[in-house]
Scaffold this active site. Structure first.
Site, short mmCIF file in Angstrom:
data_model
loop_
_atom_site.label_atom_id
_atom_site.label_comp_id
_atom_site.label_asym_id
_atom_site.label_seq_id
_atom_site.Cartn_x
_atom_site.Cartn_y
_atom_site.Cartn_z
N VAL A 266 11.71 10.68 -7.98
CA VAL A 266 11.89 12.10 -7.72
C VAL A 266 12.48 12.35 -6.33
O VAL A 266 13.48 13.04 -6.17
CB VAL A 266 10.55 12.85 -7.87
CG1 VAL A 266 10.66 14.29 -7.42
CG2 VAL A 266 10.09 12.79 -9.31
N PHE B 9 11.64 19.56 -12.48
CA PHE B 9 11.61 19.41 -13.95
C PHE B 9 12.63 18.34 -14.36
O PHE B 9 13.29 18.45 -15.39
CB PHE B 9 11.90 20.74 -14.63
CG PHE B 9 10.93 21.84 -14.22
CD1 PHE B 9 9.66 21.88 -14.76
CD2 PHE B 9 11.28 22.78 -13.27
CE1 PHE B 9 8.74 22.87 -14.38
CE2 PHE B 9 10.38 23.77 -12.88
CZ PHE B 9 9.10 23.81 -13.43
N LYS C 59 4.14 23.79 -13.54
CA LYS C 59 4.54 22.39 -13.75
C LYS C 59 3.62 21.71 -14.76
O LYS C 59 4.08 21.08 -15.73
CB LYS C 59 4.52 21.66 -12.41
CG LYS C 59 4.77 20.19 -12.50
CD LYS C 59 6.16 19.87 -12.99
CE LYS C 59 6.22 18.49 -13.54
NZ LYS C 59 7.43 17.77 -13.33
N CYS D 215 5.23 10.64 -16.35
CA CYS D 215 4.79 12.03 -16.23
C CYS D 215 3.89 12.52 -17.36
O CYS D 215 2.75 12.90 -17.11
CB CYS D 215 6.02 12.93 -16.11
SG CYS D 215 6.78 12.75 -14.50
N LYS E 142 12.13 5.51 -22.44
CA LYS E 142 13.09 6.35 -23.18
C LYS E 142 14.49 5.87 -22.83
O LYS E 142 14.65 5.04 -21.92
CB LYS E 142 12.92 7.81 -22.81
CG LYS E 142 13.30 8.11 -21.38
CD LYS E 142 13.33 9.60 -21.16
CE LYS E 142 14.12 9.93 -19.93
NZ LYS E 142 14.25 11.35 -19.70
N ARG F 219 7.30 2.47 -16.98
CA ARG F 219 5.93 2.95 -16.77
C ARG F 219 5.43 3.66 -18.05
O ARG F 219 6.12 4.51 -18.60
CB ARG F 219 5.88 3.91 -15.57
CG ARG F 219 6.08 3.16 -14.26
CD ARG F 219 6.03 4.08 -13.07
NE ARG F 219 7.21 4.91 -12.95
CZ ARG F 219 7.39 5.84 -12.00
NH1 ARG F 219 6.45 6.05 -11.11
NH2 ARG F 219 8.50 6.54 -11.94
C1 UDX Z 1 6.99 11.47 -8.62
C2 UDX Z 1 5.91 12.46 -8.23
O1 UDX Z 1 5.44 12.19 -7.00
C3 UDX Z 1 4.88 12.54 -9.27
O2 UDX Z 1 3.88 13.45 -8.93
C4 UDX Z 1 5.56 13.02 -10.50
O3 UDX Z 1 4.66 13.31 -11.52
C5 UDX Z 1 6.53 11.96 -10.93
O4 UDX Z 1 7.42 11.74 -9.93
P1 UDX Z 1 7.87 9.11 -8.54
O5 UDX Z 1 8.99 9.60 -7.71
O6 UDX Z 1 8.13 8.71 -9.94
O7 UDX Z 1 6.69 10.19 -8.54
O8 UDX Z 1 7.02 8.03 -7.82
P2 UDX Z 1 7.45 6.66 -7.20
O9 UDX Z 1 8.72 6.20 -7.79
O10 UDX Z 1 6.22 5.84 -7.22
O11 UDX Z 1 7.79 7.09 -5.69
C6 UDX Z 1 6.90 7.43 -4.72
C7 UDX Z 1 7.44 6.91 -3.38
O12 UDX Z 1 6.61 7.37 -2.33
C8 UDX Z 1 7.51 5.40 -3.27
O13 UDX Z 1 8.79 5.00 -2.86
C9 UDX Z 1 6.45 5.06 -2.22
O14 UDX Z 1 6.79 3.92 -1.45
C10 UDX Z 1 6.43 6.32 -1.39
N1 UDX Z 1 5.18 6.58 -0.67
C11 UDX Z 1 4.00 6.56 -1.31
C12 UDX Z 1 5.23 6.88 0.68
O15 UDX Z 1 6.29 6.91 1.29
N2 UDX Z 1 4.07 7.17 1.34
C13 UDX Z 1 2.85 7.13 0.75
O16 UDX Z 1 1.83 7.38 1.39
C14 UDX Z 1 2.83 6.82 -0.64
C1 UDX Z 2 9.47 14.62 -18.23
C2 UDX Z 2 9.88 16.10 -18.31
O1 UDX Z 2 10.81 16.28 -19.37
C3 UDX Z 2 10.46 16.58 -16.99
O2 UDX Z 2 10.74 17.97 -17.06
C4 UDX Z 2 9.45 16.28 -15.89
O3 UDX Z 2 9.95 16.66 -14.64
C5 UDX Z 2 9.08 14.83 -15.87
O4 UDX Z 2 8.59 14.44 -17.15
P1 UDX Z 2 10.71 12.27 -18.36
O5 UDX Z 2 9.33 11.67 -18.31
O6 UDX Z 2 11.76 11.71 -17.48
O7 UDX Z 2 10.65 13.84 -18.06
O8 UDX Z 2 11.25 12.10 -19.85
P2 UDX Z 2 11.37 13.00 -21.16
O9 UDX Z 2 12.80 13.07 -21.52
O10 UDX Z 2 10.64 14.25 -21.04
O11 UDX Z 2 10.65 12.05 -22.23
C6 UDX Z 2 9.26 11.72 -22.12
C7 UDX Z 2 8.81 10.88 -23.28
O12 UDX Z 2 8.80 11.65 -24.47
C8 UDX Z 2 9.70 9.68 -23.59
O13 UDX Z 2 8.89 8.57 -23.92
C9 UDX Z 2 10.53 10.12 -24.77
O14 UDX Z 2 10.96 9.06 -25.57
C10 UDX Z 2 9.54 11.00 -25.50
N1 UDX Z 2 10.16 12.04 -26.34
C11 UDX Z 2 10.90 13.03 -25.77
C12 UDX Z 2 9.94 12.04 -27.71
O15 UDX Z 2 9.24 11.15 -28.24
N2 UDX Z 2 10.49 13.04 -28.46
C13 UDX Z 2 11.24 14.04 -27.93
O16 UDX Z 2 11.70 14.91 -28.68
C14 UDX Z 2 11.46 14.04 -26.54
#
Ligand code: UDX
Ligand code: UDX
Length: 468
Positions: free
Chosen positions: A11, A151, A223, A279, A339, A346
């Site tokens: 993100v 999102f 959210k 997520c 997906k 994850r």
């Molecule tokens: C994000 C959001 O934070 C989460 O709430 C949302 O639901 C999904 O997306 P994501 O970006 O997927 O998480 O997480 P990740 O790829 O694990 O990245 C988090 C980053 O924060 C890592 O690079 C980690 O090294 C960094 N981090 C973590 C810090 O810099 N400081 C900290 O104390 C903890």
């Molecule tokens: C999701 C939300 O869509 C996004 O708005 C939020 O910010 C983060 O979480 P993401 O996890 O990247 O995004 O993937 P998404 O495309 O939503 O798919 C999630 C899971 O649902 C996947 O495993 C996908 O295969 C599954 N999926 C999705 C289905 O099984 N059927 C569908 O119609 C859509």
């Protein structure tokens, strides 16, 4: 504007690169030195369309990387927090990273700043972030805490960011709302879309996007409620698919009929092997836990999760019903990512299924266009990796499709049939038309549709409108 983004994960990295593309000066902060070194060297740690272009466009110019959070906060007027919020054993979100980031930020507040939650957090988090910053001696007049949920879907995160359906900002003061309006002004006033170097507009984008200003608590809830609703939509259609299987109806036809009602809409109604990713599973659980804590027993969400888990078991039963015993069987597997379009594994339902198949004694040869390296890191034994879909199918007793990659929907069926030992395809993502598969000589199993056999019998029966 000068912006700090804390957490350079899926993100934060996308948000930071996109803010830079909007014209802001961005410091991306992370405490993972290896990640920072890789980013500074021009590597792109995740598979995300358009991200490499944006990073090379802005790296070392409008986009810099740092491990010094306090200094980054001092230099910025807006600080976005995008560190992970993983689930604890009881399903609640672990907010310890958010707390430690809030503590450190407080040391860098020497003028008015807005601290913005970008991570998905429970509804009371903004209050806590505020308390932590105050507890560390910061003048209450010098900061506001806001919520600006993302999102973004992995794989299309850059275009989701730049061409959003809406931008939600949760602010409890006009001052912080004005700051966030300014951050997103290039999108909301449409100027970004007129630029010749703007990232290409995807289908369905409605520009400029509306900005929705709410209270901080409402934004936090928007959210969780959005993700829970989308997960519910998927579980709903998966449950409908199971009914279709019992009565011999075709879930794709049902989806078409249901989804064309504009009140329902066709998106996120694809049946499959259940939702995964970083997520939906985490957020549905966390929302359930938050609701419980606030005194509401949100049992609907338990059912959403139960159907999701059941969906994988149903798929395993389908594999059994197609192949009988699994010990010693050679299975080709297409897809490991949670997906299509991402290297993220994850909470991948595909990986869960591969593990279950291996446990039952099958030999798995898998191919995924982007997620094999990450899979190798967590699963070193038992699985063989192939260089293409056809190589995964080579000599296999059956081919399983577990991730909805576009390239898996466009395979050369003749070649595929020749590669397989037996022409059996078990499709967990409904990428093919059963009649076409039967006509091409496959026995084809999918979700919520009758199995199709090379003799075409079930399809013919269905055509006459009778039960299969
Ligand atoms: C994000 C959001 O934070 C989460 O709430 C949302 O639901 C999904 O997306 P994501 O970006 O997927 O998480 O997480 P990740 O790829 O694990 O990245 C988090 C980053 O924060 C890592 O690079 C980690 O090294 C960094 N981090 C973590 C810090 O810099 N400081 C900290 O104390 C903890
Ligand atoms: C999701 C939300 O869509 C996004 O708005 C939020 O910010 C983060 O979480 P993401 O996890 O990247 O995004 O993937 P998404 O495309 O939503 O798919 C999630 C899971 O649902 C996947 O495993 C996908 O295969 C599954 N999926 C999705 C289905 O099984 N059927 C569908 O119609 C859509």
């Amino acid at each position: 504007m000068r912006i700090a983004v804390v957490g350079s994960g899926y993100v934060g990295l996308v948000a930071g690169a996109c803010f830079a593309d909007l014209g802001h000066d961005v410091i991306l902060v992370d405490n993972d030195q290896q990640k920072l070194a890789a980013l500074r060297n021009g590597q792109v740690p995740i598979h995300e369309k358009f991200l490499p272009e944006l990073l090379s466009r802005h790296r070392a110019q409008r986009l810099t990387f740092s491990d010094d959070l306090k200094e980054a906060a001092r230099l910025s007027s807006v600080i976005f927090v995008a560190v992970g919020t993983p689930p604890t054993e009881s399903g609640e979100a672990d907010l310890s990273y958010v707390e430690s980031v809030a503590r450190e930020i407080s040391g860098g507040i020497d003028g008015y700043k807005v601290v913005v939650e970008k991570s998905t957090v429970p509804v009371y988090t903004s209050d806590w972030v505020r308390k932590i910053i105050l507890r560390n001696g910061t003048d209450p007049e010098l900061f506001d805490v806001a919520s600006n949920p993302e999102f973004l879907r992995e794989g299309t995160a850059v275009t989701d960011f730049l061409f959003p359906d809406r931008i939600v900002i949760g602010c409890d003061s006009d001052r912080s709302a004005d700051v966030l309006r300014e951050v997103y002004a290039p999108l909301t006033n449409g100027s970004y879309y007129k630029r010749s170097d703007a990232i290409p507009q995807p289908d369905r984008a409605s520009i400029p996007p509306p900005i929705i200003v709410t209270s901080t608590k409402s934004a936090e809830l928007i959210k969780h409620a959005s993700n829970a609703f989308l997960a519910m939509k998927i579980s709903f259609i998966n449950a409908v698919a199971s009914v279709c299987e019992s009565v011999g109806a075709d879930v794709n036809q049902v989806v078409h009929g249901v989804g064309t009602d504009s009140r329902i809409g066709p998106r996120f109604l694809n049946p499959g092997i259940g939702y995964g990713g970083s997520c939906f599973p985490k957020d549905v659980m966390a929302f359930r836990a938050v609701a419980r804590e606030c005194g509401y027993d949100f049992r609907l969400l338990d059912e959403v999760m139960r159907i999701n888990e059941d969906q994988r078991q149903r798929f395993l039963r389908k594999v059994h019903s197609a192949l009988w015993t699994l010990r010693g069987k050679n299975l080709g597997v297409l897809g490991l990512a949670f997906k299509g379009g991402t290297d993220d594994i994850r909470e991948s339902p595909a990986l869960f299924l591969v593990q279950a198949l291996l446990q039952e004694g099958s030999k798995v040869t898998a191919y995924d266009p982007a997620a094999m390296e990450r899979t190798q890191e967590v699963m070193s034994s038992g699985i063989t990796f192939a260089n293409s879909a056809y190589e995964a199918a080579h000599g296999a007793d059956a081919l399983l499709i577990l991730t909805e990659w576009e390239e898996f929907a466009n395979l050369d069926l003749n070649r595929l049939r020749q590669e397989l030992k037996y022409p059996i395809v078990i499709d967990g993502r409904n990428l093919y038309d059963p009649e076409v598969m039967a006509a091409q000589g496959f026995t084809y199993y999918s979700i919520g549709r009758a199995a199709a056999h090379p003799d075409g019998l079930p399809a013919a029966v269905l055509k006459n409108g009778k039960k299969a």
